[in-house]
Scaffold this active site. Structure first.
Site, short mmCIF file in Angstrom:
data_model
loop_
_atom_site.label_atom_id
_atom_site.label_comp_id
_atom_site.label_asym_id
_atom_site.label_seq_id
_atom_site.Cartn_x
_atom_site.Cartn_y
_atom_site.Cartn_z
N LYS A 1 -25.19 -1.20 18.44
CA LYS A 1 -24.97 -2.77 20.14
C LYS A 1 -26.44 -2.92 19.64
CE LYS A 1 -22.52 -0.43 23.46
NZ LYS A 1 -22.76 1.01 24.36
N GLY B 1 -30.75 10.14 18.18
CA GLY B 1 -31.69 9.61 18.59
C GLY B 1 -33.05 10.04 18.85
P1 AMP Z 1 -24.58 2.75 15.40
O1 AMP Z 1 -24.47 3.96 16.43
O2 AMP Z 1 -25.19 1.82 16.66
O3 AMP Z 1 -25.67 3.18 14.62
O4 AMP Z 1 -23.53 2.36 14.89
C1 AMP Z 1 -22.35 2.98 14.57
C2 AMP Z 1 -21.39 2.30 13.88
O5 AMP Z 1 -21.80 0.62 13.98
C3 AMP Z 1 -20.69 2.46 13.02
O6 AMP Z 1 -19.76 3.80 13.64
C4 AMP Z 1 -19.96 1.07 13.00
O7 AMP Z 1 -18.68 1.30 12.14
C5 AMP Z 1 -19.90 0.30 13.94
N1 AMP Z 1 -20.25 -1.12 13.13
C6 AMP Z 1 -20.69 -1.56 12.12
N2 AMP Z 1 -20.98 -3.13 12.25
C7 AMP Z 1 -19.90 -3.39 12.94
C8 AMP Z 1 -19.65 -4.67 13.53
N3 AMP Z 1 -19.29 -5.72 12.07
N4 AMP Z 1 -18.57 -4.20 14.04
C9 AMP Z 1 -17.96 -3.38 14.69
N5 AMP Z 1 -18.43 -2.77 14.39
C10 AMP Z 1 -19.66 -2.43 13.95
#
Ligand code: AMP
Length: 412
Positions: free
Chosen positions: A217, A392
């Site tokens: 996100k 975090g």
């Molecule tokens: P975060 O917790 O914000 O660092 O997000 C990590 C997650 O983002 C991981 O589980 C990834 O699988 C997901 N992610 C990364 N790239 C994509 C994408 N293009 N579409 C969907 N999920 C994604």
């Protein structure tokens, strides 16, 4: 200002209460599946043992409700005592509570060089009472304070070696050091290393300084993008958050994950970032998220029936070139859905580019969470400068937010 470390405290014969982060992942039978967090706390524990101190360890584990002990039984932290004992090569005592007479007895009977782990602090609701709530509720404030006082009274020295929890105002993180009176309250070696890498080396970086931000996100990373734009020379964007930026540029994103309500924010960041903020030039797309599915590399608009799941080969090549020229690199968030092959390619290419950069002398810092998991799965943890133990916490620290749990500790 630098914080006083455990190295500058005479611990001989003293009881040292150490807040560690033993919030380890476990399987359904309670077996620890990754003990990195325990291993990371060992240098501080071994230092106190070697210098004749008595070690009392406290941590949270999981999210017990804090009301019903029987329902919360699976959150017992005892397995961590057993694992730490194996790693240290000496028994680690355990007591099934974290405050009260049983704990006081166990602490009183500790000999120099012995280690005791007390039960999960989250079994008590007081641990997680937020100061903001307690401010308007004297009963809550008193509950948190008296819980913390019981913990503080166990020891002569307080050590914070739990970086993953440093952004929280939990009782064991903030209220306990507040209740230590004039007794030493210091950081352990893990927190010291985290503060050095995430703080000093990113605040006065050797240039060029490149940040790589991915993950799900954009909303989670707006603060960190803004803060890093002020400090670094280039930001490379990947992960699902790139699609919200693509929308902001008026491009089509097919079925890719987007945050439609963050498009205006993304527009603002694009304007703020200018040429510093780099977006992928191609993406690896598929009709669905499944291992081994047919993929298509797309440049420009993504067709309506496809989703982007990874950065493409041209982007990888471009990002690798930028990383190769950098002297400081910070990375937080995977470039794609690295849990599902073949969408792990971009993330692992970036991980290897960081390893190469480290080998030629660059400072490489990986924020916790999923990028740390990816680098660990690839067995590359020891080949970069620092992998943070805080997800975090590392993001909030890079954003420049104040950590009260660190501020409260003694200055060097
Ligand atoms: P975060 O917790 O914000 O660092 O997000 C990590 C997650 O983002 C991981 O589980 C990834 O699988 C997901 N992610 C990364 N790239 C994509 C994408 N293009 N579409 C969907 N999920 C994604």
């Amino acid at each position: 200002m630098a914080k006083k470390t455990i190295a500058s405290v005479d611990v001989k014969g003293k009881t040292v209460l150490m807040r560690v982060d033993f919030n380890v992942p476990q399987d359904d039978s309670g077996n620890i599946t990754d003990d990195r967090r325990i291993r990371m706390a060992m240098p501080t524990i071994q230092h106190v043992i070697k210098n004749g101190g008595k070690v009392v360890l406290m941590s949270h584990l999981g999210r017990p409700e804090g009301k019903d002990r029987a329902a919360d039984a699976k959150y017992t932290i005892k397995p961590c005592a057993d694992r730490l004992g194996k790693l240290l090569g000496k028994p680690v005592k355990f007591v099934g509570d974290c405050v009260g007479p049983e704990v006081q007895k166990a602490v009183a009977s500790l000999q120099a060089g012995e280690v005791l782990l007390i039960e999960n602090v989250r079994f008590y609701e007081a641990e997680q009472i937020k100061d903001k709530k307690a401010k308007d509720d004297p009963a809550l404030a008193e509950k948190k304070k008296s819980f913390a006082k019981q913990l503080a009274d166990l020891a002569d020295v307080y050590v914070n070696d739990a970086f993953g929890t440093c952004h929280r105002d939990n009782a064991s993180m903030l209220t306990v050091p507040q209740q230590m009176g004039g007794k030493p309250k210091v950081v352990g070696f893990l927190v010291k290393k985290e503060l050095e890498y995430l703080g000093d080396s990113l605040n006065s970086p050797k240039r060029p300084f490149v940040a790589i931000l991915g993950g799900k996100k954009v909303s989670d990373k707006i603060g960190v993008i803004e803060a890093l734009l002020k400090k670094c020379d280039t930001i490379l964007i990947g992960g699902a958050m790139q699609y919200t930026f693509m929308l902001a540029q008026g491009r089509k994103t097919g079925k890719s994950l987007v945050e439609a309500d963050k498009v205006e924010e993304a527009k603002r960041l694009l304007q703020l970032g200018g040429s510093k903020l780099k977006l992928p030039v191609d993406v690896v797309c598929a009709a669905e998220l499944k291992a081994g599915v047919a993929t298509k590399v797309v440049e420009g608009d993504i067709p309506d029936d496809l989703s982007g799941f990874d950065i493409g080969p041209k982007t990888v090549a471009e990002y690798k070139k930028i990383i190769a020229g950098a002297k400081t690199i910070a990375w937080n968030g995977p470039m794609g859905v690295f849990e599902t092959k073949p969408f792990d390619t971009g993330t692992y290419a970036i991980a290897h580019a960081l390893v190469d950069a480290t080998a030629r002398g660059a400072v490489t810092v990986i924020g916790g969470g999923d990028s740390a998991a990816a680098i660990e799965q690839a067995g590359l943890t020891d080949k970069v400068s620092h992998v943070s133990t805080g997800g975090g916490a590392s993001l909030e620290f890079m954003e420049g937010k104040a950590f009260k749990a660190v501020d409260v500790l003694d200055e060097a």
